[in-house]
Design an enzyme around this catalytic site. Structure first.
Site, PDB file in Angstrom:
ATOM      1  N   PRO A 179       0.670  -0.826   0.391  1.00 11.59           N
ATOM      2  CA  PRO A 179      -0.129   0.003  -0.339  1.00 11.59           C
ATOM      3  C   PRO A 179       0.845   1.309  -0.138  1.00 11.59           C
ATOM      4  O   PRO A 179      -0.035   2.722  -0.898  1.00 11.59           O
ATOM      5  CB  PRO A 179      -0.705   0.157   0.862  1.00 11.59           C
ATOM      6  CG  PRO A 179       0.214  -1.256   2.041  1.00 11.59           C
ATOM      7  CD  PRO A 179       0.805  -1.736   1.010  1.00 11.59           C
ATOM      8  N   ASP A 202       4.633   1.916 -11.103  1.00  7.56           N
ATOM      9  CA  ASP A 202       3.791   2.965 -10.920  1.00  7.56           C
ATOM     10  C   ASP A 202       4.079   3.789  -9.740  1.00  7.56           C
ATOM     11  O   ASP A 202       4.852   4.207  -8.604  1.00  7.56           O
ATOM     12  CB  ASP A 202       2.368   2.224 -10.654  1.00  7.56           C
ATOM     13  CG  ASP A 202       2.284   1.466 -11.258  1.00  7.56           C
ATOM     14  OD1 ASP A 202       2.415   1.433 -12.724  1.00  7.56           O
ATOM     15  OD2 ASP A 202       1.194   0.433 -10.943  1.00  7.56           O
ATOM     16  N   LYS A 224       5.427   7.593 -16.892  1.00  6.71           N
ATOM     17  CA  LYS A 224       6.299   9.068 -18.300  1.00  6.71           C
ATOM     18  C   LYS A 224       6.738   7.823 -19.592  1.00  6.71           C
ATOM     19  O   LYS A 224       7.511   8.504 -20.085  1.00  6.71           O
ATOM     20  CB  LYS A 224       7.331   9.890 -17.445  1.00  6.71           C
ATOM     21  CG  LYS A 224       7.202  10.135 -16.248  1.00  6.71           C
ATOM     22  CD  LYS A 224       8.121  11.198 -15.542  1.00  6.71           C
ATOM     23  CE  LYS A 224       7.849  12.001 -14.754  1.00  6.71           C
ATOM     24  NZ  LYS A 224       8.732  12.142 -14.075  1.00  6.71           N
ATOM     25  N   ASP A 257      -1.504  -5.295  -4.932  1.00  4.34           N
ATOM     26  CA  ASP A 257      -1.006  -6.228  -5.664  1.00  4.34           C
ATOM     27  C   ASP A 257      -1.425  -6.086  -7.000  1.00  4.34           C
ATOM     28  O   ASP A 257      -2.430  -5.748  -7.611  1.00  4.34           O
ATOM     29  CB  ASP A 257      -2.431  -6.867  -5.138  1.00  4.34           C
ATOM     30  CG  ASP A 257      -2.272  -8.911  -5.304  1.00  4.34           C
ATOM     31  OD1 ASP A 257      -1.350  -9.588  -4.229  1.00  4.34           O
ATOM     32  OD2 ASP A 257      -2.571  -9.019  -6.426  1.00  4.34           O
TER      33      ASP A 257
END
Length: 413
Positions: A179, A202, A224, A257
């Site tokens: 998380p 990410d 990007k 996940d």
């Protein structure tokens, strides 16, 4: 037997026993046996337990057929055809008798009550990706365990690196980073990061982990990647394929996940279509970890017997929505909405329209598990104005249901 005790100046000779299919006898079914039996079973040993009683866990191993349990005390001849013995009873007379038989039959024997009387010692062991670490420090088992833990953890998280004499096989791993808190990535995920040549990350992944990577690792921000006429996800898929075909070890680092609204299956399918194998490393989903970090249990006895996780990236009135909001409104459990901050007003309206009480409690947990985590409470009736007034921004997990009021007042962060 004192005359056979190993003198202090002679260290134990370390060796790995291959016990698969070989008879091992364990005496005593208490806590020591409970700790040692799993490793013997994993080694493939044919284990016989001799003890009039056993702990529930040991009993379960016998019930499952993993060991043979003879429910009595030691008798002369019990070590016939045995290769290895573990003595863990509370009867010193029986322990001495078993040791004596082991000496006569040339059976290596571990004594939990008297290391000096044993002919073998059990090291503190640990495993990491095919490597077994075994540590012996004489008469200090706590130090053995501490050294083992340091080495195994170092191998797992990549802080201890060992050169391989065989060429490393390139890999692609879809890794769930958890998380946000870097400590919440799995051990395997952290190790694969340490072995990577390329990391495609990410923005919601645990960014702090990227600063720990060696200088030679190429880190690519997925947001990007130039994609021209391609959609962003197609561009990411192409980047994974391109680097894998160059023989590089690639980690796709995602938040939460990979298979919980992470498009991990799309990436796995794209790799498979190109004949590229990949491994999936599950991550701790924000759908349960972020509420937990904010003191909210998604289930609670007498309050919620189920929880449902839905994506809020499209509104209920959007034709692309696959969510049955009418059915969700009728559930009595917890509803967790991901990626729904900007749509929460319409989501609340849909739930109320289908019968959910406007007073249903709700919590928004922004940037959960990180140093900037904050929690904002509201109800279905007030959430739209609350989000604007409190300037709640993504990423935030939304929890709807009575469990919002069930958490403790304080949690240690």
């Amino acid at each position: 037997m004192a005359e056979h005790a190993v003198p202090a100046e002679h260290p134990a000779y370390p060796v790995g026993l291959r016990l698969a299919g070989r008879r091992v006898v364990v005496f005593g079914g208490g806590q020591v046996a409970q700790r040692r039996l799993p490793a013997l079973i994993a080694a493939g040993a044919s284990v016989t337990l001799i003890s009039p009683s056993a702990t529930p866990s040991v009993d379960a191993m016998a019930e499952a057929g993993e060991i043979t349990w003879i429910k009595r005390r030691y008798e002369e001849g019990d070590l016939a055809d045995a290769w290895y013995a573990l003595v863990a009873t509370t009867d010193p007379v029986a322990n001495a008798a078993i040791s004596a038989e082991a000496e006569r039959t040339r059976t290596w024997c571990v004594r939990s009550d008297d290391a000096e009387a044993a002919t073998a010692w059990t090291p503190a062991t640990g495993h990491s990706e095919g490597v077994t670490v075994a540590v012996l420090t004489g008469h200090d088992p706590r130090r053995s365990a501490a050294v083992r833990d340091v080495v195994v953890e170092g191998l797992r998280d990549g802080s201890i690196t060992a050169p391989s004499h065989r060429s490393r096989t390139p890999f692609v791993a879809l890794v769930g980073g958890g998380p946000g808190d870097p400590d919440l990535i799995t051990v395997r995920g952290r190790r694969l990061l340490a072995e990577a040549d390329v990391v495609i990350a990410d923005r919601l992944g645990p960014r702090d982990l990227l600063s720990e990577l060696p200088p030679h690792v190429e880190v690519i921000d997925a947001a990007k990647i130039p994609y021209g006429r391609f959609m962003a996800q197609e561009a990411i898929n192409n980047a994974l394929i391109e680097h894998a075909k160059r023989g590089r070890s690639v980690v796709r680092l995602k938040g939460g996940d990979p298979f919980v609204f992470g498009r991990g299956m799309e990436e796995a399918q794209a790799l498979a279509a190109e004949g590229i194998a990949c491994t999936v490393v599950p991550g701790i989903s924000s759908s349960i970890s972020v509420p937990g970090a904010a003191g909210i249990p998604v289930t609670h006895r007498g309050v919620a017997h189920e929880f449902t996780v839905v994506s809020g990236h499209v509104a209920p009135d959007d034709p692309r929505s696959l969510v049955d909001w009418a059915s969700l409104a009728k559930l009595t459990g917890t509803l967790v909405v991901l990626m729904g901050v900007d749509k929460i007003g319409k989501i609340a309206e849909a739930l109320i329209a289908h019968g959910k009480s406007p007073d249903t409690p709700l919590a928004l947990v922004q940037e959960g598990t990180t140093a900037t985590q904050r929690r904002v409470d509201a109800t279905l009736a007030t959430v739209a104005e609350t989000v604007k007034a409190e300037e709640v921004r993504p990423p935030a997990v939304i929890v709807i249901g009575d469990v919002v009021h069930e958490g403790p007042d304080k949690l240690v962060k």
